[in-house]
Design a protein around this motif. Structure first.
Motif: not given
Length: 395
Positions: A230-256
């Motif tokens: 929730s913090r990543m979506v709210r504060e870091e804009g995860l999956f909020g634009d085209a760039d995050s759509f392309e790379r966000g799934t991997d970025a999310m797991l790297q942070i976790i």
């Protein structure tokens, strides 16, 4: 307890016999009280609380059997030894039935035999008392354990309520996507977790996570996971634009993965993470040690998605391959945690997966039909948590 601390009561109207027995027992280290009849004996028992009673049978007023009867009713654990010159078999049987520990015949030729009988009866009495103390301690411990279990159950129920509140509600988007989930915990709390959101009314992001282990510690990780995503979506804009759509799934797991290793929660997770561009119906997803793979049902049939990746929280500096899939206008995507494999009848993994695929192809395209096909709501206790996540469009 030593012999010198043991108090014996002798009841016998034969003064010579009573005194000789008392003298020998005193010389053997016992404290001895003497009385000459049954009534005096009953009073002496109440006043002195002896550790053992030695009584004759044939006495005026209250005889030995009557004394035994009263003791049997009022002090059943007080050991009694009967000495009598009568030697009538019916008296012996009655005395033993009323709880006498031994029956000796007068005259007692070997006083050591009486001492042995006394010590044996006292040892037996000590054993009964010790066992009673153990039972009392055990019952006290059991009461404490039951109370602790009640407290734990209340805490688990409270935790389950918190966990349920963190779960998403069913989602229907304006462009026809329907997202739902069902979780069957093996305990009060689940180590499986699902979440999804329609971000900026375009990107449908979702994940199914399975935390290693069971119970409260695993459930705690799911709460932590909800917070961090929730913090990543709210504060870091995860999956909020085209760039995050392309790379966000991997970025999310790297942070976790990084935070899991840094916090040392001693758990790892398997994941399926996906995001769908609801305008183009393109899906991007990553797989992190997840089994079974999600099933995609289209007009052409049902198949498992492809994908592979390492679990989260074990290895450092890991990246996950992002897979791309073009979804048709109508489809169903069904994701399971590995607990579903435990309720399938087949023994081998490949056979379980084939059975699951066939079952979903024939009967399961919506959340309700999947649950019905697996009869999951009719199962009582499950060996592992089971989570189901469904995404459908046009079905």
């Amino acid at each position: 307890m030593t012999d010198r601390s043991r108090k014996l009561l002798i009841i016998d109207d034969d003064t010579l016999v009573r005194q000789s027995v008392a003298t020998y027992l005193e010389d053997s280290g016992f404290e001895v009280i003497q009385v000459a009849d049954g009534s005096s004996g009953v009073r002496a028992i109440a006043e002195n609380l002896p550790d053992l009673v030695i009584t004759d049978l044939r006495m005026p007023d209250l005889d030995g059997l009557q004394v035994l009867q009263q003791l049997h009713e009022q002090l059943p654990d007080l050991p009694v030894i009967v000495i009598s010159g009568a030697g009538v078999m019916s008296d012996v049987v009655t005395a033993l039935r009323l709880g006498a520990r031994d029956y000796l015949i007068k005259p007692i030729m070997d006083m050591e035999m009486l001492v042995h009988s006394v010590r044996k009866a006292l040892d037996h009495s000590d054993l009964i008392l010790q066992n009673q103390r153990y039972r009392d301690k055990l019952e006290q411990a059991n009461r404490g354990l039951r109370e602790h279990l009640r407290i734990l159950e209340r805490d688990q129920l409270a935790g389950r309520q918190v966990q349920r509140r963190l779960m998403p509600t069913r989602l229907h988007t304006h462009d026809g996507y329907d997202v739902g989930h069902y979780i069957a915990p093996s305990l009060y709390l689940s180590g499986d977790f699902v979440d999804y959101a329609h971000i900026k009314k375009r990107y449908l992001a979702f994940y199914l996570a399975d935390v290693s282990g069971h119970g409260a510690s695993s459930a705690f990780v799911t709460i932590w996971l909800k917070h961090i995503v929730s913090r990543m979506v709210r504060e870091e804009g995860l999956f909020g634009d085209a760039d995050s759509f392309e790379r966000g799934t991997d970025a999310m797991l790297q942070i976790i993965n990084r935070e899991l290793n840094e916090t040392r929660l001693n758990h790892h997770l398997t994941f399926f993470v996906g995001v769908i561009d609801t305008l183009t119906r393109e899906m991007r997803y990553v797989v992190a040690g997840h089994l079974p793979m999600p099933i995609l049902v289209t007009a052409d049939g049902a198949r498992f998605l492809e994908g592979f990746g390492k679990p989260v929280g074990i290895f450092k500096n890991v990246t996950w391959q992002i897979y791309t899939l073009q979804l048709p206008e109508e489809f169903s995507l069904i994701c399971f945690s590995d607990g579903v494999l435990e309720i399938l009848p087949q023994k081998e993994l490949l056979d379980k997966e084939a059975h699951l695929l066939n079952l979903i192809a024939q009967q399961g395209q919506s959340l309700e039909s999947v649950c019905d096909a697996l009869a999951i709501k009719e199962i009582g206790e499950t060996p592992d948590d089971i989570a189901i996540l469904t995404i459908t469009r046009g079905k």
